[in-house]
Design an enzyme around this catalytic site. Structure first.
Site, PDB file in Angstrom:
ATOM      1  N   LYS A 190     -10.556   6.072 -46.415  1.00 42.91           N
ATOM      2  CA  LYS A 190     -11.300   5.969 -47.687  1.00 42.91           C
ATOM      3  C   LYS A 190     -12.800   5.901 -47.416  1.00 42.91           C
ATOM      4  CE  LYS A 190      -7.570   4.566 -50.556  1.00 42.91           C
ATOM      5  NZ  LYS A 190      -6.536   4.354 -49.489  1.00 42.91           N
ATOM      6  N   PRO A 208      10.425   7.183 -57.891  1.00 44.00           N
ATOM      7  CA  PRO A 208      10.237   8.502 -57.283  1.00 44.00           C
ATOM      8  C   PRO A 208      10.395   9.594 -58.343  1.00 44.00           C
ATOM      9  CG  PRO A 208      11.673   7.158 -55.911  1.00 44.00           C
ATOM     10  CD  PRO A 208      11.436   6.381 -57.177  1.00 44.00           C
TER      11      PRO A 208
END
Ligand code: BMP
Length: 227
Positions: A65, A186
């Protein structure tokens, strides 16, 4: 084609476990994501050993990041590009000049992919990122990254990202974390327009990771077929 990117953040296993895990799962997934926990626990040596398993067809994502000036970000990713990792996650809020523009240029020259954070999966993402989303979109519209990270925990933000990309004629992929341990089921992110689901602990802590991956792949297939 699998839509799963496995986030490899476990630090309670040996490097040999990782090597075996990656060798045994590669044929069932789209790629892997490595972050600071892996770096801190296994070091550059760990990355070097994993890099021997790299198959260029897959996504080999380094997720630090990044949020710095371009010089520092480029120096941070160089060794990983040399090892064969091919995609890197950076924050958008750092802006363009002296930062993301040069980083994007560097990745283009080095056959690598830039992935930018659109907004994040945790609740604190409301505090700053969501409130700033139209400014973040300005940066993304200019940088045109290969991919965006948008949260499966707030799928309406995936929808927003998808519309924003479409409106601006940008072809970025959407990669979505937040499945499993963070609460989303999911397939949720794909339903809302994501291209990949980034999944960590649901797979890495499973007693049978390969069966779990196959189970998720078949859920994904149904979602993609119904699109
Ligand atoms: P898990 O599936 O175990 O919750 O892991 C999620 C992964 O996605 C972690 O590697 C985390 O760094 C990453 N991630 C996230 O959870 N939310 C974000 O908004 C952005 C991320 O990169």
């Amino acid at each position: 084609m699998s839509r799963i990117i496995i986030a490899l953040d476990r630090v309670d296993r040996s490097l040999d476990w990782y090597k075996e895990f990656v060798s045994n799962t590669q044929e069932y997934v789209a790629g892997y994501k490595f972050g600071l926990p892996f770096l801190i626990r296994y070091g550059i040596k760990g990355f070097r050993e994993i890099s021997r398993l790299i198959n260029k067809e897959k996504l080999w994502i380094i997720d630090f990041k990044l949020a710095d000036i371009s010089y520092i970000m480029i120096k941070s990713v160089e060794p990983f590009i040399e090892m064969g990792f091919n995609a890197f996650i950076a924050h958008s809020f750092i802006g363009r000049h002296g930062s993301l523009r040069e980083l994007k240029e560097y990745f283009l020259e080095n056959n690598s992919k830039l992935i930018l954070i659109y907004t994040m999966s945790h609740q604190g993402a409301f505090d700053v990122l969501d409130k700033s989303i139209s400014i973040i979109e300005e940066v993304i519209a200019d940088i045109r990254p290969w991919g965006l990270v948008a949260p499966a925990t707030r799928p309406e933000m995936i929808k927003r990202a998808k519309n924003f990309l479409h409106t601006n004629g940008i072809e970025s992929k959407i990669l979505s974390p937040g499945i499993g341990y963070q609460g989303a089921k999911p397939g949720t992110a794909l339903q809302y327009g994501a291209d990949y689901e980034i999944i960590g602990r649901l797979i890495t802590y499973s007693s049978d990771p390969i069966s779990k991956i196959k189970e998720i792949n078949s859920i994904h297939k149904k979602v993609v077929r119904n699109e």
